[in-house]
Design a protein around this motif. Structure first.
Motif, PDB file in Angstrom:
ATOM      1  N   ASP A 155      -5.402   7.594   0.637  1.00  0.00           N
ATOM      2  CA  ASP A 155      -6.194   7.864  -0.572  1.00  0.00           C
ATOM      3  C   ASP A 155      -5.260   8.121  -1.749  1.00  0.00           C
ATOM      4  OD1 ASP A 155      -8.094   8.547  -2.420  1.00  0.00           O
ATOM      5  OD2 ASP A 155      -8.609  10.476  -1.516  1.00  0.00           O
ATOM      6  N   THR A 156      -5.405   7.304  -2.791  1.00  0.00           N
ATOM      7  CA  THR A 156      -4.511   7.390  -3.957  1.00  0.00           C
ATOM      8  C   THR A 156      -5.079   8.272  -5.073  1.00  0.00           C
ATOM      9  OG1 THR A 156      -5.498   5.445  -5.012  1.00  0.00           O
ATOM     10  CG2 THR A 156      -3.683   5.054  -3.463  1.00  0.00           C
ATOM     11  N   ALA A 157      -6.200   8.973  -4.817  1.00  0.00           N
ATOM     12  CA  ALA A 157      -6.907   9.694  -5.888  1.00  0.00           C
ATOM     13  C   ALA A 157      -5.999  10.666  -6.632  1.00  0.00           C
ATOM     14  CB  ALA A 157      -8.111  10.431  -5.303  1.00  0.00           C
ATOM     15  N   ALA A 158      -5.163  11.407  -5.892  1.00  0.00           N
ATOM     16  CA  ALA A 158      -4.326  12.432  -6.524  1.00  0.00           C
ATOM     17  C   ALA A 158      -3.270  11.837  -7.445  1.00  0.00           C
ATOM     18  CB  ALA A 158      -3.664  13.294  -5.450  1.00  0.00           C
ATOM     19  N   LEU A 159      -2.971  10.558  -7.268  1.00  0.00           N
ATOM     20  CA  LEU A 159      -1.963   9.909  -8.110  1.00  0.00           C
ATOM     21  C   LEU A 159      -2.499   9.547  -9.483  1.00  0.00           C
ATOM     22  CD1 LEU A 159      -0.314   7.491  -5.495  1.00  0.00           C
ATOM     23  CD2 LEU A 159       0.562   9.685  -6.309  1.00  0.00           C
ATOM     24  N   GLY A 160      -3.829   9.525  -9.631  1.00  0.00           N
ATOM     25  CA  GLY A 160      -4.424   9.182 -10.922  1.00  0.00           C
ATOM     26  C   GLY A 160      -4.161   7.747 -11.346  1.00  0.00           C
ATOM     27  N   LEU A 161      -4.134   6.833 -10.376  1.00  0.00           N
ATOM     28  CA  LEU A 161      -3.862   5.431 -10.689  1.00  0.00           C
ATOM     29  C   LEU A 161      -5.040   4.793 -11.423  1.00  0.00           C
ATOM     30  CD1 LEU A 161      -2.294   4.242  -7.320  1.00  0.00           C
ATOM     31  CD2 LEU A 161      -1.210   5.431  -9.231  1.00  0.00           C
ATOM     32  N   THR A 162      -4.719   3.800 -12.241  1.00  0.00           N
ATOM     33  CA  THR A 162      -5.760   3.045 -12.949  1.00  0.00           C
ATOM     34  C   THR A 162      -5.461   1.563 -12.840  1.00  0.00           C
ATOM     35  OG1 THR A 162      -5.991   4.861 -14.531  1.00  0.00           O
ATOM     36  CG2 THR A 162      -6.994   2.751 -15.137  1.00  0.00           C
ATOM     37  N   GLU A 163      -6.472   0.806 -12.485  1.00  0.00           N
ATOM     38  CA  GLU A 163      -6.331  -0.658 -12.409  1.00  0.00           C
ATOM     39  C   GLU A 163      -6.203  -1.238 -13.812  1.00  0.00           C
ATOM     40  OE1 GLU A 163     -10.793  -2.285 -12.309  1.00  0.00           O
ATOM     41  OE2 GLU A 163     -10.461  -0.551 -11.033  1.00  0.00           O
ATOM     42  N   THR A 164      -5.637  -2.423 -13.910  1.00  0.00           N
ATOM     43  CA  THR A 164      -5.603  -3.138 -15.189  1.00  0.00           C
ATOM     44  C   THR A 164      -6.187  -4.522 -14.993  1.00  0.00           C
ATOM     45  OG1 THR A 164      -3.353  -3.912 -14.722  1.00  0.00           O
ATOM     46  CG2 THR A 164      -3.575  -1.912 -16.034  1.00  0.00           C
ATOM     47  N   GLN A 165      -6.815  -5.033 -16.042  1.00  0.00           N
ATOM     48  CA  GLN A 165      -7.380  -6.381 -15.973  1.00  0.00           C
ATOM     49  C   GLN A 165      -6.363  -7.375 -16.514  1.00  0.00           C
ATOM     50  OE1 GLN A 165     -11.285  -6.797 -17.588  1.00  0.00           O
ATOM     51  NE2 GLN A 165     -11.276  -9.016 -17.501  1.00  0.00           N
ATOM     52  N   VAL A 166      -6.167  -8.455 -15.742  1.00  0.00           N
ATOM     53  CA  VAL A 166      -5.255  -9.513 -16.175  1.00  0.00           C
ATOM     54  C   VAL A 166      -6.090 -10.580 -16.860  1.00  0.00           C
ATOM     55  CG1 VAL A 166      -3.542 -11.204 -15.423  1.00  0.00           C
ATOM     56  CG2 VAL A 166      -3.716  -8.997 -14.265  1.00  0.00           C
ATOM     57  N   ALA A 167      -5.867 -10.770 -18.145  1.00  0.00           N
ATOM     58  CA  ALA A 167      -6.759 -11.600 -18.957  1.00  0.00           C
ATOM     59  C   ALA A 167      -6.793 -13.056 -18.522  1.00  0.00           C
ATOM     60  CB  ALA A 167      -6.356 -11.511 -20.433  1.00  0.00           C
ATOM     61  N   GLU A 168      -5.654 -13.573 -18.045  1.00  0.00           N
ATOM     62  CA  GLU A 168      -5.564 -15.011 -17.842  1.00  0.00           C
ATOM     63  C   GLU A 168      -6.519 -15.540 -16.778  1.00  0.00           C
ATOM     64  OE1 GLU A 168      -1.987 -15.816 -14.704  1.00  0.00           O
ATOM     65  OE2 GLU A 168      -1.444 -15.547 -16.802  1.00  0.00           O
ATOM     66  N   ASN A 169      -6.853 -14.724 -15.765  1.00  0.00           N
ATOM     67  CA  ASN A 169      -7.816 -15.210 -14.769  1.00  0.00           C
ATOM     68  C   ASN A 169      -8.815 -14.133 -14.370  1.00  0.00           C
ATOM     69  OD1 ASN A 169      -6.195 -13.536 -13.327  1.00  0.00           O
ATOM     70  ND2 ASN A 169      -5.626 -15.020 -11.753  1.00  0.00           N
ATOM     71  N   PHE A 170      -8.897 -13.086 -15.233  1.00  0.00           N
ATOM     72  CA  PHE A 170      -9.877 -12.020 -15.036  1.00  0.00           C
ATOM     73  C   PHE A 170      -9.699 -11.321 -13.686  1.00  0.00           C
ATOM     74  CE2 PHE A 170     -11.757 -13.436 -18.829  1.00  0.00           C
ATOM     75  CZ  PHE A 170     -11.847 -14.819 -18.781  1.00  0.00           C
ATOM     76  N   GLY A 171      -8.466 -11.363 -13.160  1.00  0.00           N
ATOM     77  CA  GLY A 171      -8.166 -10.652 -11.929  1.00  0.00           C
ATOM     78  C   GLY A 171      -7.846  -9.197 -12.229  1.00  0.00           C
ATOM     79  N   ARG A 172      -7.656  -8.419 -11.177  1.00  0.00           N
ATOM     80  CA  ARG A 172      -7.338  -6.999 -11.325  1.00  0.00           C
ATOM     81  C   ARG A 172      -5.995  -6.718 -10.683  1.00  0.00           C
ATOM     82  NH1 ARG A 172     -11.183  -4.091 -14.604  1.00  0.00           N
ATOM     83  NH2 ARG A 172     -12.861  -5.610 -14.786  1.00  0.00           N
TER      84      ARG A 172
END
Length: 640
Positions: free
Chosen positions: A476-493
């Motif tokens: 569980d990565t919750a304590a790390l406070g990670l945030t996903e980013t959107q990659v614009a070129e193919n709408f991937g994460r």
């Protein structure tokens, strides 16, 4: 009401045609827009383009087509979408950056790793391509051929008024009950009871039978036996699947069973074993082929002679050319007839069943493997050549790839396999004993997807790699406070810190096992993410880290789709999504998660942000299950 019942299958097919047209229009428009907007580097990253190319020699293949060899950099590991049968176009980049496209298109004949063969229209086209001094590239061209083939099949099925095709349409679409033969049950001691029952049901079906194979239950083994037993009663059958890879897999197993297979259409990732069973290689190995090759060479020489001749000499040369061509055609027909007469199984993709080599041919039984991934319209292409149908697959694993959301919502994503399972449950045989997973890994998907019907075979139920190790772990990565980013070129994460954490966890687990033991016992690892950009970043990290060099060949990194039909001793899954809204997007398709989890034989490690994911009922239940049956690791924040 009677008229409505009679005509509902045709109305249903008309609706399929409309939805398929929506998908075709959407995909064509999207491709054109992407090509227009995207630069070369972006198209390369998207897997749509190879640039720059190294062009090799041009030659004639066994079908007398002109093929040009080409390759990209040996160390280029970028995922690409090139495969057998796909159309391509060529371009060159001038010194000022201007892109010039070729006047002709080509078709992929063969692709493996960083090498590709492309069929071009003529020797002149090959010469033009090889004369380019600027930097040369190749990109995928919009493939309308498969759509046109599906449209044609739907029209043929709708137009059928009498005969076997009309009857199959009414049965498969639910207007007429399927027929059955009364046969004594056969005993197959090497199969388990559910597999044996499935084979017997296939043999008794007059119209349709379904083999439902959840993960690890030996669907391919069962299907091979069904084909083998069918061939005791029939001369020749057609075996199809949606993808070249799936066709190659079932074909290889049939060859191992001693069945004479003729593979129509080159496998995408061909191996030497299956290459020798392709139509092209069989054609080249035929005793009459050297004579045919000599005739074709003589035809080319005669054509050159005609260009330089005049008067009576020119007329004589034309007459000679006509005789040579007739001899070549007669010999081609003779070789073709012998190849098909000797084959017990003809194997190809569903779209490939429209291949000109199969024109006019009819098959007593059609077997469709991986039917859960096949568009219904694609299935009808092969059904038009067949008298009865056997479908094998799992509608709870990967679905067909559909890019138009409106078409998917309209029902294009509903497969023929799903339709038959819902309307005619009496045709379905479900395999229930699985030979892949530790029972703790198996129990959750069995409960969620398969009504708790799966059982682990005794030899796999309790096996593990490390003593007293839990088969399932959630990091569980919750304590790390990670945030996903959107990659614009193919709408991937993309979630880079999570990918880096995965690599750290992988290294720690490998160190616990020991590299020497991993090499000695060939323990293999699969790293999976639903998002292609995350997969590419993980590949980059593994490649950069010298620790993994000795066992790189035992580590496979791919999307969920890339792992369909595969298994590994240890599976890591990076779920990527981490946000305050609990938005999980692509992960809502639980069939993909079913596939990802069930690739693991002995150890499954899931890495993800629990607060984001557990707002969904499935991931909440999975997290609770792992908490009870496995182990949850909470990663502390950096610096603590």
């Amino acid at each position: 009401m009677a008229n409505e019942t009679i005509f509902s299958p045709v109305v249903d097919l008309l609706r399929q045609h409309q939805l398929l047209q929506q998908e075709y229009d959407h995909e064509k428009l999207f491709f054109e827009e992407q090509t227009r907007k995207a630069g070369i580097p972006r198209r390369v990253r998207q897997g749509l383009c190879w640039f720059p190319l190294r062009l090799g020699k041009a030659s004639h293949n066994s079908l007398n087509q002109v093929v040009v060899e080409m390759s990209r950099e040996e160390n280029d590991e970028t995922e690409h979408l090139f495969e057998y049968g796909k159309p391509v176009c060529f371009f060159r980049e001038k010194e000022d950056g201007q892109i010039i496209y070729s006047r002709f298109q080509g078709t992929v004949s063969y692709v493996q790793d960083n090498r590709m063969l492309v069929v071009v229209p003529s020797l002149e086209a090959a010469a033009e391509l090889q004369s380019w001094v600027a930097r040369v590239g190749v990109q995928l061209y919009f493939d309308g051929t498969s759509y046109q083939t599906m449209f044609a099949a739907l029209k043929e099925v709708m137009a059928a008024r009498t005969g076997r095709l009309a009857h199959l349409r009414e049965v498969l679409l639910g207007s007429t009950a399927p027929g059955w033969r009364k046969l004594p049950a056969i005993r197959l001691a090497w199969l388990n009871p559910s597999q044996e029952k499935a084979v017997n049901k296939v043999l008794c079906a007059k119209d349709v039978a379904v083999v439902h194979g959840p993960p690890g239950t030996g669907k391919t083994t069962t299907l091979v036996e069904a084909v083998y037993e069918t061939l005791r009663r029939e001369t020749q059958v057609l075996v199809c699947a949606q993808s070249n890879t799936a066709v190659d897999w079932i074909s290889e197993k049939l060859v191992d069973r001693g069945v004479n297979v003729l593979r129509v259409g080159n496998p995408t990732r061909v191996n030497e074993k299956m290459m020798s069973f392709t139509y092209e290689k069989r054609f080249e190995k035929h005793p009459s082929y050297p004579r045919l090759r000599s005739l074709r060479k003589a035809i080319r020489e005669e054509l050159a002679r005609i260009k330089s001749s005049r008067g009576t000499k020119k007329e004589a040369a034309r007459n000679h050319l006509q005789r040579l061509r007739q001899q070549a055609v007669d010999l081609e027909i003779e070789i073709d007839a012998q190849l098909f007469n000797e084959a017990r199984v003809v194997a190809c993709t569903l779209v490939g069943s429209a291949n000109r080599l199969l024109l006019g041919k009819r098959f007593s039984t059609l077997f469709i493997d991986e039917a859960g991934q096949a568009l219904e319209a694609a299935c009808w292409i092969a059904i038009t050549r067949s008298d009865r149908v056997v479908l094998a697959g799992d509608h709870l694993q990967l679905p067909p790839t559909i890019k138009c959301h409106e078409a998917a919502r309209g029902g294009l994503d509903r497969t023929l396999l799903q339709r038959i399972q819902k309307k005619m449950p009496e045709t379905v045989s479900m395999l229930t004993i699985q030979y892949r997973m530790h029972e703790d890994i198996m129990h959750f998907p069995s409960r969620w997807f398969y009504q708790n019907k799966l059982e682990a075979a005794p030899e796999v139920g309790h096996r593990n790699i490390l003593e007293f190790d839990s088969p399932m772990t959630w990091v569980d990565t919750a304590a790390l406070g990670l945030t996903e980013t959107q990659v614009a070129e193919n709408f991937g994460r993309l979630n880079k810190p999570e990918a880096e954490l995965l690599v750290t966890q992988l290294r720690e687990y490998i160190e616990r096992i020991g590299i020497a033991r991993i090499l000695e016992e060939t323990i293999d690892f699969g790293l999976i993410s639903p998002y292609r950009v995350q997969v590419q970043y993980i590949r980059h990290l593994i490649k950069q880290n010298r620790f993994f060099n000795p066992i790189r060949h035992l580590i496979t990194i791919h999307t969920v789709d890339g792992f369909q039909g595969q298994e590994r001793d240890v599976i890591f899954i990076s779920l990527v999504r981490a946000n305050e809204n609990g938005d999980i997007g692509f992960l809502n398709d639980l069939r993909r998660m079913n596939v990802a989890m069930t690739r693991a034989r002995m150890k499954l490690i899931i890495i993800g942000d629990a607060p984001t994911l557990t707002r969904h009922a499935f991931y909440k239940a999975l997290f609770e299950y792992i908490t009870q049956k496995g182990k949850v690791i909470t990663v502390p924040p950096h610096g603590t």
